[in-house]
Write an enzyme that holds these catalytic residues in place. Structure first.
Site, mmCIF file in Angstrom:
data_model
loop_
_atom_site.group_PDB
_atom_site.id
_atom_site.type_symbol
_atom_site.label_atom_id
_atom_site.label_comp_id
_atom_site.label_asym_id
_atom_site.label_seq_id
_atom_site.Cartn_x
_atom_site.Cartn_y
_atom_site.Cartn_z
ATOM 1 N N TYR A 1 34.807 44.962 26.371
ATOM 2 C CA TYR A 1 35.332 44.104 27.452
ATOM 3 C C TYR A 1 36.469 43.238 26.907
ATOM 4 C CZ TYR A 1 35.214 40.988 31.545
ATOM 5 O OH TYR A 1 35.544 40.274 32.679
ATOM 6 N N LYS B 1 40.399 43.569 27.947
ATOM 7 C CA LYS B 1 41.061 42.458 28.636
ATOM 8 C C LYS B 1 42.268 41.962 27.842
ATOM 9 C CE LYS B 1 38.547 42.090 32.407
ATOM 10 N NZ LYS B 1 39.142 42.532 33.693
ATOM 11 N N ASP C 1 37.015 56.223 41.872
ATOM 12 C CA ASP C 1 36.744 55.668 40.547
ATOM 13 C C ASP C 1 38.073 55.502 39.805
ATOM 14 O OD1 ASP C 1 35.972 55.241 37.904
ATOM 15 O OD2 ASP C 1 34.321 56.683 37.987
ATOM 16 N N SER D 1 41.143 38.242 31.973
ATOM 17 C CA SER D 1 39.993 37.339 31.868
ATOM 18 C C SER D 1 40.346 36.261 30.857
ATOM 19 C CB SER D 1 38.786 38.141 31.363
ATOM 20 O OG SER D 1 37.743 37.277 30.974
ATOM 21 N N ASP E 1 37.371 51.278 45.943
ATOM 22 C CA ASP E 1 36.230 50.843 45.119
ATOM 23 C C ASP E 1 35.357 52.048 44.804
ATOM 24 O OD1 ASP E 1 34.926 47.739 44.682
ATOM 25 O OD2 ASP E 1 33.580 49.441 44.314
ATOM 26 N N ILE E 2 34.681 52.003 43.679
ATOM 27 C CA ILE E 2 33.790 53.117 43.278
ATOM 28 C C ILE E 2 32.544 53.168 44.167
ATOM 29 C CG2 ILE E 2 32.626 51.740 41.510
ATOM 30 C CD1 ILE E 2 32.458 54.269 39.783
ATOM 31 N N VAL F 1 33.669 33.350 37.216
ATOM 32 C CA VAL F 1 33.884 33.279 38.665
ATOM 33 C C VAL F 1 32.563 33.599 39.367
ATOM 34 C CG1 VAL F 1 35.295 34.071 40.600
ATOM 35 C CG2 VAL F 1 36.229 34.168 38.282
ATOM 36 N N ASN G 1 42.164 45.272 39.820
ATOM 37 C CA ASN G 1 41.121 44.244 39.702
ATOM 38 C C ASN G 1 39.748 44.844 39.379
ATOM 39 O OD1 ASN G 1 39.565 41.643 40.810
ATOM 40 N ND2 ASN G 1 38.844 43.400 42.011
HETATM 41 N N1 LIG Z 1 33.260 37.174 37.569
HETATM 42 C C1 LIG Z 1 33.764 36.659 36.457
HETATM 43 O O1 LIG Z 1 33.219 35.726 35.874
HETATM 44 C C2 LIG Z 1 35.059 37.204 35.894
HETATM 45 C C3 LIG Z 1 35.780 36.408 34.983
HETATM 46 C C4 LIG Z 1 36.990 36.889 34.493
HETATM 47 C C5 LIG Z 1 37.461 38.120 34.875
HETATM 48 N N2 LIG Z 1 36.723 38.878 35.760
HETATM 49 C C6 LIG Z 1 37.287 40.170 36.171
HETATM 50 O O2 LIG Z 1 37.557 40.089 37.559
HETATM 51 C C7 LIG Z 1 37.559 41.402 38.133
HETATM 52 C C8 LIG Z 1 36.742 41.413 39.412
HETATM 53 O O3 LIG Z 1 35.379 41.179 39.095
HETATM 54 P P1 LIG Z 1 34.377 40.393 40.063
HETATM 55 O O4 LIG Z 1 34.082 39.093 39.401
HETATM 56 O O5 LIG Z 1 34.893 40.396 41.430
HETATM 57 O O6 LIG Z 1 33.062 41.321 39.923
HETATM 58 P P2 LIG Z 1 32.315 42.283 40.988
HETATM 59 O O7 LIG Z 1 31.342 43.053 40.194
HETATM 60 O O8 LIG Z 1 31.812 41.480 42.125
HETATM 61 O O9 LIG Z 1 33.474 43.211 41.544
HETATM 62 C C9 LIG Z 1 34.038 44.258 40.784
HETATM 63 C C10 LIG Z 1 34.297 45.427 41.729
HETATM 64 O O10 LIG Z 1 34.908 46.490 40.970
HETATM 65 C C11 LIG Z 1 34.296 47.706 41.376
HETATM 66 N N3 LIG Z 1 34.434 48.711 40.319
HETATM 67 C C12 LIG Z 1 33.829 48.703 39.101
HETATM 68 N N4 LIG Z 1 34.132 49.817 38.412
HETATM 69 C C13 LIG Z 1 34.971 50.534 39.194
HETATM 70 C C14 LIG Z 1 35.628 51.776 39.019
HETATM 71 N N5 LIG Z 1 35.460 52.509 37.904
HETATM 72 N N6 LIG Z 1 36.443 52.219 40.012
HETATM 73 C C15 LIG Z 1 36.608 51.482 41.156
HETATM 74 N N7 LIG Z 1 35.974 50.317 41.372
HETATM 75 C C16 LIG Z 1 35.172 49.835 40.407
HETATM 76 C C17 LIG Z 1 32.845 47.315 41.628
HETATM 77 O O11 LIG Z 1 32.165 48.280 42.416
HETATM 78 C C18 LIG Z 1 32.999 45.973 42.320
HETATM 79 O O12 LIG Z 1 33.120 46.082 43.712
HETATM 80 C C19 LIG Z 1 37.046 42.307 37.039
HETATM 81 O O13 LIG Z 1 38.143 42.974 36.415
HETATM 82 C C20 LIG Z 1 36.388 41.361 36.059
HETATM 83 O O14 LIG Z 1 36.333 41.886 34.760
HETATM 84 C C21 LIG Z 1 35.546 38.445 36.269
#
Ligand SMILES: NC(=O)c1ccc[n+]([C@@H]2O[C@H](COP(=O)([O-])OP(=O)(O)OC[C@H]3O[C@@H](n4cnc5c(N)ncnc54)[C@H](O)[C@@H]3O)[C@@H](O)[C@H]2O)c1
Length: 274
Positions: free
Chosen positions: A172, A176, A75, A154, A37-38, A205, A102
């Site tokens: 975005y 996606k 990253d 997504s 994770d970043i 989510v 993810n």
């Molecule tokens: N939450 C929603 O409603 C939703 C819906 C559809 C898809 N998604 C997708 O699901 C995935 C997970 O998202 P989430 O809902 O758990 O959100 P979140 O923000 O809780 O988690 C995302 C994680 O990715 C890490 N991250 C971001 N940029 C990064 C980088 N450059 N390098 C390494 N790590 C990085 C963040 O620090 C975080 O821990 C994402 O790809 C998001 O686009 C989310």
């Protein structure tokens, strides 16, 4: 006996939200975890991103579930970071069987530099996924054990959601959709190696990406966005839980899905048929 006993999973964005849930669920099923994770802020992202403490908490939870884990701060936009996280996992566990690209950001609210938000969305959500595949795939082919790659897309990877008013949100949606192309290209190439590649398409989510004070305030101030019918799920649930996505990832990684590849898999309370 877990459904993933003896397997090793490489998960990006694992400090919290869905990535953390995937790490814990896969560990519960017997997989060892390589977590990256970043743990830092990207300036165009309007809500707080994960911290090193969050990644440490994922580590604790995976161990509590009886799993083994190695963590890296890095990253996904930076190829060398992804390579280093992967290599640390190989050093520890000797292989990767399951890949879960993810990591994600949602830079969809206008914070001034929205042209940069477009680039950040594409760099994290599309290029970051390609980095993760490019680093992982050669070893998976060489080891000859097959495998499962489940890319987090997504609902916005199958259609245009809501009001795409800002360049970050356009990026975005484009990214996606872009990972579906990546998935199809890799699914075709890797099928002879029994490496299966699919995309998962969640509706909203309940994670800090959307369940945060900043996004809440934005929606309150923009009722046209909040009341937009195109945001609503046909099943009467506003947000699904991270574990609902994790369960789909466990299934796709398991032998139960051994001939499922090249699929865009919605976990979306019917969103795609609304
Ligand atoms: N939450 C929603 O409603 C939703 C819906 C559809 C898809 N998604 C997708 O699901 C995935 C997970 O998202 P989430 O809902 O758990 O959100 P979140 O923000 O809780 O988690 C995302 C994680 O990715 C890490 N991250 C971001 N940029 C990064 C980088 N450059 N390098 C390494 N790590 C990085 C963040 O620090 C975080 O821990 C994402 O790809 C998001 O686009 C989310």
């Amino acid at each position: 006996m877990g459904r993933l006993n003896g397997k090793v999973a490489f998960i990006t964005g694992a400090a919290r939200g869905q990535g953390r849930s995937h790490a814990v669920r896969l560990a519960e099923e017997g997989a060892s975890i390589i977590a990256m994770d970043i743990c830092a802020q990207i300036p165009t992202v309007f809500y707080p991103m994960a911290t090193p403490e969050d990644l440490a908490e994922t580590e604790r939870l995976v161990k509590e579930a009886g799993g083994q884990i190695v963590t890296s701060i890095g990253d996904v936009r930076n190829y060398e970071d992804v390579q280093a996280a992967h290599d640390l996992g190989i050093e520890r566990f000797g292989k990767v069987d399951i890949v879960v690209p993810n990591a994600g950001i949602m830079p969809v609210i206008d914070q001034g530099n929205q042209r940069q938000a477009w680039h950040d969305a594409i760099d994290v959500l599309l290029t970051g996924v390609w980095h993760t595949l490019d680093v992982s795939v050669p070893g998976m082919i060489e080891r000859g054990n097959g495998g499962s790659i489940a890319i987090t897309s997504s609902a916005a990877g199958l259609t245009s959601i809501g009001l795409n008013v800002f360049p970050g949100q356009t990026g975005y949606t484009a990214a996606k959709h872009g990972v579906v192309g990546l998935m199809r290209r890799y699914a075709k190439e890797l099928a002879p190696h029994f490496i299966r590649v699919n995309t998962i398409h969640p509706t909203g989510v309940n994670t800090p990406m959307v369940a945060n004070a900043e996004y809440g305030a934005f929606l309150q101030a923009n009722p046209d966005v909040m009341n937009d019918e195109s945001y609503k799920n046909p099943m009467p649930v506003e947000l699904i839980e991270a574990v609902d996505i994790s369960n789909a990832i466990v299934f796709l990684a398991s032998d139960e899905a051994r001939y499922i590849t090249g699929v865009t898999f919605p976990v979306d309370a019917g969103y795609n048929v609304r």
